[in-house]
Design an enzyme around this catalytic site. Structure first.
Site, short mmCIF file in Angstrom:
data_model
loop_
_atom_site.label_atom_id
_atom_site.label_comp_id
_atom_site.label_asym_id
_atom_site.label_seq_id
_atom_site.Cartn_x
_atom_site.Cartn_y
_atom_site.Cartn_z
CB CYS A 2 -4.44 20.60 -42.23
SG CYS A 2 -4.70 19.65 -43.45
N GLY A 96 -0.18 16.69 -42.85
CA GLY A 96 0.63 15.90 -43.62
C GLY A 96 -0.04 14.75 -44.24
#
Ligand code: BG6
Length: 573
Positions: A2, A96
């Protein structure tokens, strides 16, 4: 992976965040969102799809934003970031994976009504609870003690403070005189500043008009680095797509890659010569550069093992302290590679593009390939720059550094001509491939790695099923799939032309349409990609296939910069 952006300053945060997210879209583009501290309440905008679906009309001079590449929870608006705590005290964006999020839900948040399926949503709820009886820094520290996994997190409080902390996933602070930017890499704030601070693992930070960085309860000082990339480099410069721009930049980027300091090359040489064993590795396109690098080093007399990082990890016990791992990566953030390096005691020589990346900072020595920001998800200029640096290492081992550098500069000079002389055949090839469902690539020795990279480019961009095989292996099974009109791309390299030609003929005689690549055209080929003789021929051979894959993608209506399901580098295993 991301993309994260945070802003704290005088201006409307939403506009700065929106522009920053546009620069990070290559990291993940399932959904996007932003939140600002519009005191007394946090304001949130999020949507499925690209950043353009998020309307930056929320006020406030501090805020956070996110582009998502889904790992936990489907691609929905509820699962899009930011996630907000129950009393709306905190909004969080995260890159993450929180591995123990289920335990956290049971042990710390049993009274919370979760709105999403994500692992991330535990963070704002935990922070809000910890802020009840703690200062901001102590609250963050208590949350960090609970979280397991890898994460880069930025959060905004309804009182306006911006906070950030990381472990494993990258996070960088951009500084101007009166503004602060937090981001997953430097590209979102390059138009505002070239002053960057790369946060280290377990660092946590509070911005409230000033910025303070802590680690394990202590305030720490982190170096401010000047980034020599400019915003222009991270823009399309008038091309329709980053990928085409990056393909056409290669005459410049291969030259920049060749300009390595002699002392840096000599240090790389010392590490290779003093190592008991040398392992060279990477993932995706970088793993094919690594495999070619292994061939170049063997030609210089070194004993080298090569395997893709996620598989080499199963041989980690074999890699000893006196060995050397050469790690090849564009981003320097690929989790499969970093986790292997965490498992071995050997020194690491990094061949990497992104300045200040985790791989660069954690390696004993690094050679930057100087390709500049690579935004297109499919790697192009970073690949040829990696080949140039790996070639230069091979030349250095043979005491031919300056001669080798000259040869690479010559090779770079030929790239535009290779694109020009194959313009028509590349156009025709992309038209021809657009209707195909299966394509095979074959090559021997260096040609096999070229077949693998050309095959990957076509798959990444066109979504056509394609496979690459060592020329000698093709007849041991896969040849059964060849019928009239099956496209077979054959790399006919001069140093083993006869053997490669007979492999090509095995396919041709079963009706395959041959696309040949090399210095010599053959009468059996339906199309030929012509490259001049050159000691660094691989750099020239891949460029027409980058362009053919790009054109096929455009013809098929795909987005060449953001192929479906992929991300620029994957920071989760
Ligand atoms: C993939 C990218 O996610 O990671 C590929 O889509 C890339 O283009 C691969 O080759 C490895 O990334 P890196 O940054 O380690 O070279």
């Amino acid at each position: 992976m991301c993309g994260i952006v945070g802003y704290y300053g005088q201006d409307e945060a939403s506009d700065k965040i929106y522009r920053g997210l546009k620069k990070l879209e290559y990291r993940g583009y399932d959904s996007a969102g932003m939140a600002t501290a519009g005191n007394p309440t946090i304001k949130v905008e999020k949507a499925v799809g690209t950043v353009d679906n998020v309307r930056p009309e929320i006020d406030g001079t501090s805020g956070i934003g996110h582009t998502r590449w889904a790992t936990h929870g489907g691609v929905t608006e509820e699962n899009a970031h930011p996630h907000v705590s129950q009393e709306e005290r905190v909004a969080v964006v995260h890159n993450g994976i929180i591995e123990n999020y289920r335990e956290i839900q049971e042990e710390h948040l049993e009274d919370v009504d979760f709105k999403s399926e994500t692992d991330t949503e535990v963070i704002p709820h935990l922070l809000e609870k910890k802020l009840e009886n703690n200062s901001i820094t102590d609250a963050i520290r208590e949350v960090i003690d609970i979280l397991e996994g890898n994460y880069a997190v930025s959060a905004v409080l309804n009182t306006g403070e911006l906070i950030a902390f990381r472990k494993g996933s990258p996070l960088v602070l951009g500084l101007t005189d009166d503004e602060y930017f937090i981001a997953s890499d430097v590209t979102p704030f390059l138009e505002h500043t070239d002053q960057a601070v790369f946060l280290k693992d377990d660092d946590y930070m509070v911005i409230d008009g000033d910025h303070r960085i802590f680690n394990d309860g202590e305030e720490v000082d982190r170096e401010v680095q000047k980034i020599d990339w400019d915003a222009e480099q991270a823009s399309k410069e008038g091309y329709d797509h980053f990928m085409e721009k990056e393909i056409r930049e290669q005459p410049k980027t291969v030259k920049r890659a060749a300009f390595q300091d002699r002392s840096d090359m000599e240090e790389a040489r010392r590490m290779i010569e003093e190592a008991d064993n040398v392992y060279i590795t990477g993932c995706g396109t970088a793993s094919f550069a690594a495999s070619l690098g292994a061939r170049y080093l063997r030609e210089a007399g070194s004993k080298v093992h090569t395997e893709q990082a996620h598989e080499l990890e199963y041989r980690k016990d074999e890699i000893k302290e006196d060995d050397l791992v050469i790690a090849v990566s564009q981003s320097g953030e690929t989790a499969d590679l970093l986790s292997l390096l965490e498992e071995v005691d050997s020194d690491v020589l990094a061949v990497v593009n992104v300045v200040g990346s985790t791989l660069a900072r954690q390696s004993e020595h690094k050679l930057y390939v100087n390709a500049g920001p690579e935004i297109g998800v499919a790697s192009t200029k970073a690949f040829t720059a990696q080949l140039a640096v790996l070639r230069l290492i091979s030349y250095t081992l043979q005491d031919r550094l300056e001669e080798g550098r000259e040869k690479l500069l010559d090779t770079a000079e030929k790239i535009d001509d290779v694109l020009e002389r194959n313009k028509k055949s590349v156009q025709e090839l992309s038209e021809y491939l657009t209707d195909k469902d299966h394509v095979y690539f074959i090559g021997r020795n260096h040609g096999y790695d070229m077949a693998r990279e050309a095959n990957l480019k076509l798959k990444e961009l066109s979504y056509i099923h394609a496979e690459a095989f060592p020329g000698g292996e093709f007849k041991h099974g896969t040849l059964a799939l060849v019928e009239n009109g099956t496209p077979v791309v054959s790399f006919l390299k001069d140093d083993h032309f006869e053997a490669a030609y007979s492999n090509m003929m095995e396919a041709h005689s079963r009706g395959a349409d041959i696309i040949s690549v090399g210095t010599r055209e053959v009468e059996e080929s339906k199309a030929h990609i012509s490259v001049p003789e050159d000691e660094n021929a691989e750099i020239l051979e891949i460029v027409p296939f980058q362009m053919a894959s790009y054109l096929t993608s455009v013809k098929k209506g795909n987005n060449p910069d953001k192929p479906r399901n992929l991300a620029k580098s994957v920071t989760v295993k």
